[in-house]
Design a protein around this motif. Structure first.
Motif, mmCIF file in Angstrom:
data_model
loop_
_atom_site.group_PDB
_atom_site.id
_atom_site.type_symbol
_atom_site.label_atom_id
_atom_site.label_comp_id
_atom_site.label_asym_id
_atom_site.label_seq_id
_atom_site.Cartn_x
_atom_site.Cartn_y
_atom_site.Cartn_z
ATOM 1 N N PHE A 395 0.830 -1.208 0.000
ATOM 2 C CA PHE A 395 0.000 0.000 0.000
ATOM 3 C C PHE A 395 0.862 1.254 0.000
ATOM 4 O O PHE A 395 0.601 2.214 -0.753
ATOM 5 C CB PHE A 395 -0.922 -0.027 1.230
ATOM 6 N N LYS A 396 1.900 1.278 0.819
ATOM 7 C CA LYS A 396 2.751 2.468 0.907
ATOM 8 C C LYS A 396 3.424 2.764 -0.428
ATOM 9 O O LYS A 396 3.492 3.928 -0.855
ATOM 10 C CB LYS A 396 3.796 2.291 2.015
ATOM 11 N N GLU A 397 3.921 1.733 -1.088
ATOM 12 C CA GLU A 397 4.563 1.946 -2.383
ATOM 13 C C GLU A 397 3.557 2.471 -3.410
ATOM 14 O O GLU A 397 3.856 3.379 -4.197
ATOM 15 C CB GLU A 397 5.184 0.641 -2.869
ATOM 16 N N GLU A 398 2.367 1.903 -3.384
ATOM 17 C CA GLU A 398 1.331 2.309 -4.342
ATOM 18 C C GLU A 398 0.936 3.762 -4.157
ATOM 19 O O GLU A 398 0.873 4.540 -5.129
ATOM 20 C CB GLU A 398 0.115 1.410 -4.176
ATOM 21 N N VAL A 399 0.641 4.156 -2.901
ATOM 22 C CA VAL A 399 0.171 5.525 -2.690
ATOM 23 C C VAL A 399 1.302 6.533 -2.862
ATOM 24 O O VAL A 399 1.051 7.692 -3.244
ATOM 25 C CB VAL A 399 -0.518 5.693 -1.315
ATOM 26 N N CYS A 400 2.538 6.128 -2.617
ATOM 27 C CA CYS A 400 3.655 7.032 -2.878
ATOM 28 C C CYS A 400 3.706 7.404 -4.358
ATOM 29 O O CYS A 400 3.786 8.579 -4.725
ATOM 30 C CB CYS A 400 4.973 6.383 -2.459
ATOM 31 N N LEU A 401 3.649 6.396 -5.211
ATOM 32 C CA LEU A 401 3.693 6.661 -6.647
ATOM 33 C C LEU A 401 2.479 7.480 -7.084
ATOM 34 O O LEU A 401 2.581 8.375 -7.934
ATOM 35 C CB LEU A 401 3.755 5.348 -7.415
ATOM 36 N N ARG A 402 1.325 7.158 -6.508
ATOM 37 C CA ARG A 402 0.103 7.873 -6.899
ATOM 38 C C ARG A 402 0.180 9.348 -6.522
ATOM 39 O O ARG A 402 -0.176 10.220 -7.323
ATOM 40 C CB ARG A 402 -1.107 7.203 -6.244
ATOM 41 N N TYR A 403 0.632 9.649 -5.277
ATOM 42 C CA TYR A 403 0.661 11.042 -4.846
ATOM 43 C C TYR A 403 1.836 11.812 -5.435
ATOM 44 O O TYR A 403 1.752 13.036 -5.606
ATOM 45 C CB TYR A 403 0.635 11.134 -3.316
ATOM 46 N N LEU A 404 2.927 11.131 -5.754
ATOM 47 C CA LEU A 404 3.987 11.809 -6.488
ATOM 48 C C LEU A 404 3.456 12.324 -7.827
ATOM 49 O O LEU A 404 3.692 13.470 -8.218
ATOM 50 C CB LEU A 404 5.167 10.864 -6.715
ATOM 51 N N ARG A 405 2.724 11.462 -8.500
ATOM 52 C CA ARG A 405 2.167 11.879 -9.792
ATOM 53 C C ARG A 405 1.087 12.933 -9.610
ATOM 54 O O ARG A 405 1.006 13.895 -10.394
ATOM 55 C CB ARG A 405 1.613 10.667 -10.533
ATOM 56 N N GLN A 406 0.254 12.773 -8.602
ATOM 57 C CA GLN A 406 -0.830 13.731 -8.383
ATOM 58 C C GLN A 406 -0.272 15.119 -8.106
ATOM 59 O O GLN A 406 -0.757 16.122 -8.659
ATOM 60 C CB GLN A 406 -1.698 13.266 -7.215
ATOM 61 N N HIS A 407 0.748 15.188 -7.244
ATOM 62 C CA HIS A 407 1.347 16.488 -6.939
ATOM 63 C C HIS A 407 2.071 17.059 -8.155
ATOM 64 O O HIS A 407 2.056 18.270 -8.383
ATOM 65 C CB HIS A 407 2.320 16.361 -5.761
ATOM 66 N N ARG A 408 2.690 16.177 -8.945
ATOM 67 C CA ARG A 408 3.345 16.659 -10.151
ATOM 68 C C ARG A 408 2.335 17.288 -11.104
ATOM 69 O O ARG A 408 2.526 18.399 -11.612
ATOM 70 C CB ARG A 408 4.070 15.516 -10.867
ATOM 71 N N ASP A 409 1.220 16.586 -11.338
ATOM 72 C CA ASP A 409 0.221 17.081 -12.278
ATOM 73 C C ASP A 409 -0.448 18.353 -11.777
ATOM 74 O O ASP A 409 -0.875 19.196 -12.571
ATOM 75 C CB ASP A 409 -0.834 16.012 -12.543
ATOM 76 N N ALA A 410 -0.548 18.481 -10.441
ATOM 77 C CA ALA A 410 -1.184 19.669 -9.864
ATOM 78 C C ALA A 410 -0.205 20.829 -9.706
ATOM 79 O O ALA A 410 -0.617 21.936 -9.341
ATOM 80 C CB ALA A 410 -1.799 19.321 -8.510
ATOM 81 N N GLY A 411 1.074 20.564 -9.956
ATOM 82 C CA GLY A 411 2.086 21.613 -9.804
ATOM 83 C C GLY A 411 2.444 21.912 -8.373
ATOM 84 O O GLY A 411 2.972 22.986 -8.062
ATOM 85 N N THR A 412 2.174 20.957 -7.448
ATOM 86 C CA THR A 412 2.435 21.191 -6.025
ATOM 87 C C THR A 412 3.581 20.360 -5.475
ATOM 88 O O THR A 412 3.864 20.414 -4.275
ATOM 89 C CB THR A 412 1.169 20.891 -5.196
ATOM 90 N N LEU A 413 4.268 19.592 -6.338
ATOM 91 C CA LEU A 413 5.295 18.691 -5.831
ATOM 92 C C LEU A 413 6.444 19.445 -5.179
ATOM 93 O O LEU A 413 7.003 18.990 -4.181
ATOM 94 C CB LEU A 413 5.810 17.799 -6.967
ATOM 95 N N ASN A 414 6.797 20.601 -5.707
ATOM 96 C CA ASN A 414 7.908 21.377 -5.163
ATOM 97 C C ASN A 414 7.436 22.506 -4.255
ATOM 98 O O ASN A 414 8.135 23.507 -4.090
ATOM 99 C CB ASN A 414 8.751 21.940 -6.313
ATOM 100 N N THR A 415 6.252 22.331 -3.681
ATOM 101 C CA THR A 415 5.726 23.288 -2.705
ATOM 102 C C THR A 415 5.625 22.594 -1.352
ATOM 103 O O THR A 415 5.964 21.422 -1.200
ATOM 104 C CB THR A 415 4.337 23.791 -3.125
ATOM 105 N N THR A 416 5.120 23.324 -0.358
ATOM 106 C CA THR A 416 4.964 22.731 0.973
ATOM 107 C C THR A 416 3.987 21.562 0.957
ATOM 108 O O THR A 416 4.103 20.644 1.775
ATOM 109 C CB THR A 416 4.469 23.787 1.974
ATOM 110 N N LEU A 417 3.023 21.577 0.029
ATOM 111 C CA LEU A 417 2.074 20.467 -0.052
ATOM 112 C C LEU A 417 2.742 19.183 -0.528
ATOM 113 O O LEU A 417 2.277 18.080 -0.220
ATOM 114 C CB LEU A 417 0.916 20.822 -0.993
#
Length: 448
Positions: A395-417
């Motif tokens: 589960f941890k590996e799955e959600v890590c990949l999912r939220y990395l992509r989600q933050h990338r697509d939302a433009g928030t990966l390099n922010t505090t979020l």
């Protein structure tokens, strides 16, 4: 001619019988529907919002009928015959279909009956609903929680269908005899042969909560301080705005008595921090489940003890086993993953996904909870934790990949979020730097 006349007469008789039967059947159905409405069996038609009336159903010596008429949900829609003729309409959907999708990750059969009991009180939107899950052997502490909180509670009550007669009788007695329960508590039934689908039950309690904010709390904890009023009074502060935005979860630290007998009566529990600290100093009370430190020590108990009145601090040393009791916005934050069945990892998975989504965990240094002592099912806990350990790692590996992509697509990966997901996912061997580089395409977030 004779044969033809007899045939016509025979057909006429059959037609008469058919029409008579149809009339009798239709009349019976209509009368039965009216009777069901009178008894409260027939579900209301709703569009949005909670149901309007208290449901104090007397099920003494009765089972839940298997053929209850079910709720129909109506979705607003706009339709047109041509581009100049727009008009509103509704699309109907059976409640059972909607709930089967809402809880599609759960093990089935699993029948959820929302608002089996609905409290009579009304609440303001900015109130805080305790969402909890209850089994038959926790009815006593359920009553204690209700008496102490005196605020909205949304409870998912699980029962095995074969035991429903016993459990419903006990639930009826509890609901009608416990002070405040018929005012403040909404009960949602979960009928399933599977024990401890804990995240399914948590999601049900949260889904049907009637306020903007919820607290995910185990039913065997006593509410010792008035965090509810404190939080509502501070909704215009920075912390309150973070809560409203869905970017913060407020942690209420949990404690337990070291001598289990001392934790049996919640009326003797401390009600302010000064008394709590005296009991800690005397060695009578300590962090909840201190023997499993990763579960709660991210709350930084030494800092909690030393914090000034009114202090709120952000946790700095998060770990994936962390499972505090938190207050957060009902809509927006991730829901609990329902693949976890049994003890181990279930609540931690809820918090882990919230953390990766970008939420900050802020500890309320004036407030605390105390566990009401009870025996544990140790054999089941050992077995179920072992199986859930592997599920949690995947589960941890799955959600890590999912939220990395989600933050990338939302433009928030390099922010505090995006800070949380980067910090946590670099701890996982299964999430390599090359995978992260492929997902993000930027070397400055690849893991060392």
């Amino acid at each position: 001619m004779l044969d033809s006349a007899m045939a016509r007469r025979f057909v006429h008789v059959l037609f008469t019988i058919y029409v008579t039967s149809a009339i009798v059947y239709s009349s019976h159905s209509l009368l039965r529907t009216a009777t069901l409405r009178t008894k409260g069996w027939f579900a209301h038609t709703i569009s949005t919002g909670p149901r309007d009336s208290v449901k104090l159903r007397n099920f003494k010596h009765a089972l839940i009928p298997s053929n209850l008429p079910e709720e129909t949900l109506y979705w607003p829609a706009t339709s047109s015959n041509d581009e100049h003729d727009l008009h509103s309409s509704e699309v109907a959907m059976r409640e059972s279909l909607f709930l089967s999708k809402a809880f599609s990750q759960s093990m089935h059969p699993c029948k959820i009956i929302p608002f089996y009991y609905k409290g009579s009180a009304t609440f303001k939107d900015d109130d805080i609903t305790i969402t909890t899950l209850v089994t038959f052997n926790r009815f006593k502490v359920f009553g204690e929680l209700t008496k102490r909180y005196r605020g909205p509670i949304s409870a998912a009550v699980h029962m095995v269908p074969s035991d429903s007669h016993l459990v419903l009788n006990a639930l009826h007695d509890l609901y009608t005899s416990t002070p405040g329960m018929s005012s403040f508590v909404d009960v949602h039934l979960v009928l399933s042969p599977f024990a401890r689908q804990l995240n399914t039950w948590r999601n049900a309690a949260r889904l049907f909560a009637r306020t903007e904010f919820v607290m995910m709390l185990d039913v065997d904890f006593a509410v010792c301080t008035d965090f509810r009023s404190h939080i509502r009074a501070g909704l215009d502060t920075d912390v309150g705005r973070s809560l409203r935005d869905g970017h913060a979860a407020l942690v209420v630290p949990a404690f337990e008595y070291l001598n289990q007998q001392d934790g049996a009566d919640p009326d003797t529990f401390p009600s302010d921090k000064k008394v709590l600290l005296e009991l800690v100093e005397a060695g009578k009370i300590d962090m909840f489940h201190k023997s499993w430190a990763p579960g709660h020590n991210s709350s930084d108990y030494p800092r909690f003890y030393a914090a000034a009145p009114g202090d709120v601090y952000r946790i700095k040393q998060y770990q994936s086993a962390y499972e505090p009791y938190v207050i957060f916005k009902k809509e927006g934050p991730p829901w609990c993953d329902e693949r976890f069945v049994g003890y181990g990892g279930n609540k931690a998975a809820c918090l882990y996904e919230m953390y990766l989504s970008g939420m900050s965990f802020l500890v309320l240094a004036d407030h605390f909870l105390v566990h009401q002592s009870h025996p544990y099912e140790e054999a089941a806990r050992r077995l179920e934790r072992k199986s859930n350990r592997k599920i949690y790692q995947d589960f941890k590996e799955e959600v890590c990949l999912r939220y990395l992509r989600q933050h990338r697509d939302a433009g928030t990966l390099n922010t505090t979020l995006g800070r949380n997901v980067i910090e946590e996912c670099q701890k996982l061997k299964g999430v390599s730097s090359s995978t992260v580089y492929i997902i993000d395409g930027k070397k400055d977030v690849s893991f060392k």
